[in-house]
Design a protein around this motif. Structure first.
Motif, PDB file in Angstrom:
ATOM      1  N   ALA A   2       0.847  -1.192   0.000  1.00  0.00           N
ATOM      2  CA  ALA A   2       0.000   0.000   0.000  1.00  0.00           C
ATOM      3  C   ALA A   2       0.883   1.242   0.000  1.00  0.00           C
ATOM      4  CB  ALA A   2      -0.911   0.016   1.221  1.00  0.00           C
ATOM      5  N   SER A   3       0.438   2.263  -0.693  1.00  0.00           N
ATOM      6  CA  SER A   3       1.150   3.541  -0.705  1.00  0.00           C
ATOM      7  C   SER A   3       0.205   4.606  -1.253  1.00  0.00           C
ATOM      8  CB  SER A   3       2.425   3.458  -1.553  1.00  0.00           C
ATOM      9  OG  SER A   3       2.107   3.147  -2.887  1.00  0.00           O
ATOM     10  N   TYR A   4       0.710   5.846  -1.294  1.00  0.00           N
ATOM     11  CA  TYR A   4      -0.073   6.949  -1.828  1.00  0.00           C
ATOM     12  C   TYR A   4       0.444   7.331  -3.210  1.00  0.00           C
ATOM     13  CZ  TYR A   4      -2.139   7.638   2.788  1.00  0.00           C
ATOM     14  OH  TYR A   4      -2.829   7.468   3.952  1.00  0.00           O
ATOM     15  N   ALA A   5      -0.453   7.810  -4.053  1.00  0.00           N
ATOM     16  CA  ALA A   5      -0.088   8.234  -5.401  1.00  0.00           C
ATOM     17  C   ALA A   5      -1.124   9.238  -5.893  1.00  0.00           C
ATOM     18  CB  ALA A   5      -0.021   7.037  -6.339  1.00  0.00           C
ATOM     19  N   MET A   6      -0.777   9.937  -6.970  1.00  0.00           N
ATOM     20  CA  MET A   6      -1.718  10.852  -7.612  1.00  0.00           C
ATOM     21  C   MET A   6      -2.123  10.278  -8.965  1.00  0.00           C
ATOM     22  SD  MET A   6      -1.307  14.898  -8.636  1.00  0.00           S
ATOM     23  CE  MET A   6      -0.457  14.602 -10.192  1.00  0.00           C
ATOM     24  N   ILE A   7      -3.391  10.383  -9.291  1.00  0.00           N
ATOM     25  CA  ILE A   7      -3.878   9.889 -10.580  1.00  0.00           C
ATOM     26  C   ILE A   7      -3.515  10.906 -11.663  1.00  0.00           C
ATOM     27  CG2 ILE A   7      -5.893   9.225 -11.926  1.00  0.00           C
ATOM     28  CD1 ILE A   7      -7.270   8.415  -9.312  1.00  0.00           C
ATOM     29  N   LYS A   8      -2.671  10.493 -12.604  1.00  0.00           N
ATOM     30  CA  LYS A   8      -2.286  11.366 -13.715  1.00  0.00           C
ATOM     31  C   LYS A   8      -3.195  11.158 -14.923  1.00  0.00           C
ATOM     32  CE  LYS A   8       1.603  12.847 -16.567  1.00  0.00           C
ATOM     33  NZ  LYS A   8       3.063  12.696 -16.830  1.00  0.00           N
ATOM     34  N   GLU A   9      -3.531   9.889 -15.177  1.00  0.00           N
ATOM     35  CA  GLU A   9      -4.451   9.563 -16.267  1.00  0.00           C
ATOM     36  C   GLU A   9      -5.417   8.500 -15.788  1.00  0.00           C
ATOM     37  OE1 GLU A   9      -2.281   8.399 -19.739  1.00  0.00           O
ATOM     38  OE2 GLU A   9      -1.135  10.271 -19.846  1.00  0.00           O
ATOM     39  N   LEU A  10      -6.659   8.581 -16.254  1.00  0.00           N
ATOM     40  CA  LEU A  10      -7.697   7.632 -15.845  1.00  0.00           C
ATOM     41  C   LEU A  10      -8.622   7.381 -17.025  1.00  0.00           C
ATOM     42  CD1 LEU A  10      -9.826   7.711 -12.583  1.00  0.00           C
ATOM     43  CD2 LEU A  10     -10.928   7.549 -14.805  1.00  0.00           C
ATOM     44  N   THR A  11      -8.759   6.117 -17.381  1.00  0.00           N
ATOM     45  CA  THR A  11      -9.669   5.738 -18.465  1.00  0.00           C
ATOM     46  C   THR A  11     -10.554   4.603 -17.984  1.00  0.00           C
ATOM     47  OG1 THR A  11      -7.943   6.294 -20.084  1.00  0.00           O
ATOM     48  CG2 THR A  11      -9.846   5.057 -20.879  1.00  0.00           C
TER      49      THR A  11
END
Length: 312
Positions: A2-11
């Protein structure tokens, strides 16, 4: 894991059985990007680009590339976004103040008035805008970093070739990408999220020349220098294949086009090689003629822009 991330692209997609799933590109805190899939999930608009999320996943390999198999996504607090957004190492306000200082010291009153008017009218956006959607300087404050880098290189070039009209070259360098604030949309991250209708239909080269024309008329300035400045903006991409309606036709225009291409290329190479270990090759970079790049480990990606003494 588990970790944190930012969504750059989403389809949102469907698998062969008609089940919904998310195809994601995530940015980690170290700014590295990871592709991932969240299977059997109907998003219905809940997760969006630029959301920071807590991710639970396993690591798979697909066609020789690492891919995350995501089992859980949970929204994180909005204030965490600052940890994931790439930004310039130079404060945009300080860079903008440096440019104002240079222009205020121009001897050419016509160029001074035109450049100052355009800068001050658009100051708020110019201080923070990225310089691109996906390519060079696509970071918060990237537009000012790119501009300052070209201005710095232009100053050095004028020292080697004293026949260059310094103030004309600097005027073109400062204004060449100013209309990117018209061309691009930004999201809550401060990064470019796409192009405006005007950006698609007109673009920043033509709109930048229009800014000069409109500003000169407003200030009652006429003459060849206005046309020269317009030409520098229109021709700075060099060739029609890259969007310039004309090729550079005088010295300062050619220098601006060359420095613009050089700075963009340096940034792209630095970005690509910073993501790999010494002695390794990058993936092919489509923006650089689909070349692989080698990290020899003998240089860094550090910028050196002279901001001078700022009083602003």
């Amino acid at each position: 894991m588990a970790s944190y991330a930012m969504i750059k692209e989403l389809t949102e997609k469907k698998d062969k059985n008609g089940n919904g799933y998310l195809d994601l590109l995530l940015v980690a805190k170290d700014k590295k990007e990871y592709s991932g899939k969240m299977w059997r999930f109907e998003n219905n608009g809940y997760f969006e680009v630029d959301d920071v999320v807590e991710v639970e996943y396993t690591v798979d390999s697909y066609k020789g590339k690492t891919q995350l198999n995501i089992s859980m996504l949970r929204k994180a607090p909005d204030e965490m976004i600052k940890d994931f957004v790439p930004k310039s190492e130079y404060d945009g306000k300080a860079v903008f103040a440096m440019l104002l200082d240079k222009v205020n010291n121009f001897n050419d009153e016509d160029l001074k008035k035109i450049v100052l008017q355009i800068l001050t009218e658009n100051r708020e956006k110019l201080e923070v805008y990225p310089a691109a959607y996906r390519l060079h300087h696509a970071i918060v404050g990237g537009l000012m970093l790119h501009t300052a880098s070209i201005v710095e290189m232009a100053e050095k070039t004028c020292q080697v070739y004293p026949n260059i009209n310094r103030e004309l070259l600097l005027s073109g360098a400062i204004l060449h990408d100013v209309a990117k604030i018209f061309e691009m949309k930004t999201s809550k991250s401060g990064l470019c999220s796409g192009y405006t209708a005007g950006g698609e239909l007109i673009g920043h080269l033509v709109k930048g020349a229009m800014y000069v024309d409109e500003t000169a008329k407003k200030l009652g300035i006429e003459g060849e220098k206005v046309m020269l400045l317009e030409h520098m903006i229109l021709s700075h991409h060099g060739v029609p294949e890259y969007g310039s309606p004309v090729r550079p036709m005088f010295l300062e225009a050619e220098i601006l086009s060359t420095l613009d291409s050089l700075d963009a290329t340096i940034f792209e190479i630095n970005q690509a090689t910073s993501k790999i270990e010494t002695g390794e090759f990058s993936e092919r970079q489509w923006a650089l003629d689909n070349r692989k790049l080698f990290n020899h480990g003998l240089s860094s990606a550090e910028h050196k822009v002279n901001l001078g003494e700022q009083n602003d």
